[in-house]
Design an enzyme around this catalytic site. Structure first.
Site: not given
Length: 204
Positions: A8-10, A15
Site C-alpha cells: 500500500v502507498s501510505k 490504507q
C-alpha cells in the site's frame, strides 16, 4: 511454492492490505509466505520486496494482487520479471489490467513479452529524443550537458577583480555565484586567465 507480495502507498493506517491479503490467501499462498510493504510505488526502498525476491527460489511462483503493486514503472517491472525468469521463478497477477500475466503458462509469457517489447520501445524513444535534442542544440551552436557557470562577462570581471590587491575572494565568488574552485580554474590569484578562462572567451 507460492509466495505473495502486497503493498500500500501510505503507512499512516489510512490504507490496508486486507483486500490483497484475502486474494492472495484465496489463491493458495500460505500466511507465512506473504511479504508486505507500506511505501509509494515510486520509492526504491521497499525492504520487504527485496526480502521477497531474495527468499524466493527456482520453481516457486510470485503472486501479486495487481501489477502496479510490484514495479515502480514498466521498465522496473520488466527487469524484475526478467530476473525471476532467469532464476526459474514464475509471476502471476490475480486481477486488474495485468491479470492475463502468468509466466508459468505459454499465453502468460506471450502477454508479458508484449509488455517487455513496449518497455524496450519506450527506451528507444527516449534515446532517440535525447539524440535528436542534442543534435538540434549543436546545430544552434549549443552543446549538451549542464550550462556553464562561467560566462565571458564573469570571466572578465573575475580577471579584473583578482588583479586588484584589495579584492575579497569570498565576496567575489558570492557576487559571481561560483565556488572558489571554479574561480581559480578560470583565473589565477593575480588575475591572469587560465586555460578554462580562455575557452570561455573563445566560445563567443
Amino acid at each position: 511454492m507460492l509466495v505473495g507480495y502486497m503493498r500500500v502507498s501510505k503507512a499512516d493506517g489510512s490504507q490496508t492490505t486486507d483486500l490483497q491479503r484475502d486474494a492472495l490467501l484465496a489463491a493458495g499462498v500460505e500466511p507465512d509466505a506473504l511479504y508486505e510493504d507500506k511505501a509509494s510505488g515510486k520509492k526504491d526502498d521497499r525492504p520487504q520486496l527485496a526480502a521477497c525476491l531474495k527468499a524466493i527460489r527456482a520453481g516457486d511462483t510470485l503472486l501479486v494482487w495487481k501489477l502496479d503493486r510490484l514495479g515502480r514503472d514498466l521498465r522496473h517491472l520488466v527487469n524484475i520479471v526478467h530476473d525471476l525468469t532467469e532464476r526459474g521463478i514464475g509471476l502471476k497477477v490475480l486481477t486488474g489490467q495485468g491479470a492475463a500475466i502468468d509466466t508459468t503458462t505459454a499465453s502468460g509469457k506471450l502477454v508479458f513479452g508484449i509488455f517487455a517489447a513496449l518497455a524496450e520501445y519506450e527506451r528507444e524513444l527516449i534515446s532517440e529524443r535525447t539524440t535528436a535534442g542534442l543534435a538540434a542544440a549543436r546545430a544552434r551552436g549549443r552543446k549538451g550537458g549542464r550550462p556553464f557557470k562561467m560566462t565571458p562577462a564573469k570571466v572578465r570581471l573575475a580577471a579584473a577583480s583578482m588583479g586588484q590587491p584589495g579584492t575579497n575572494v569570498s565576496d567575489l565568488c558570492k557576487e559571481l555565484g561560483i565556488t572558489r574552485q571554479t574561480l581559480y580554474r578560470h583565473v589565477s590569484p593575480t588575475g591572469e586567465l587560465r586555460d578554462d578562462g580562455h575557452k570561455i572567451l573563445d566560445r563567443r
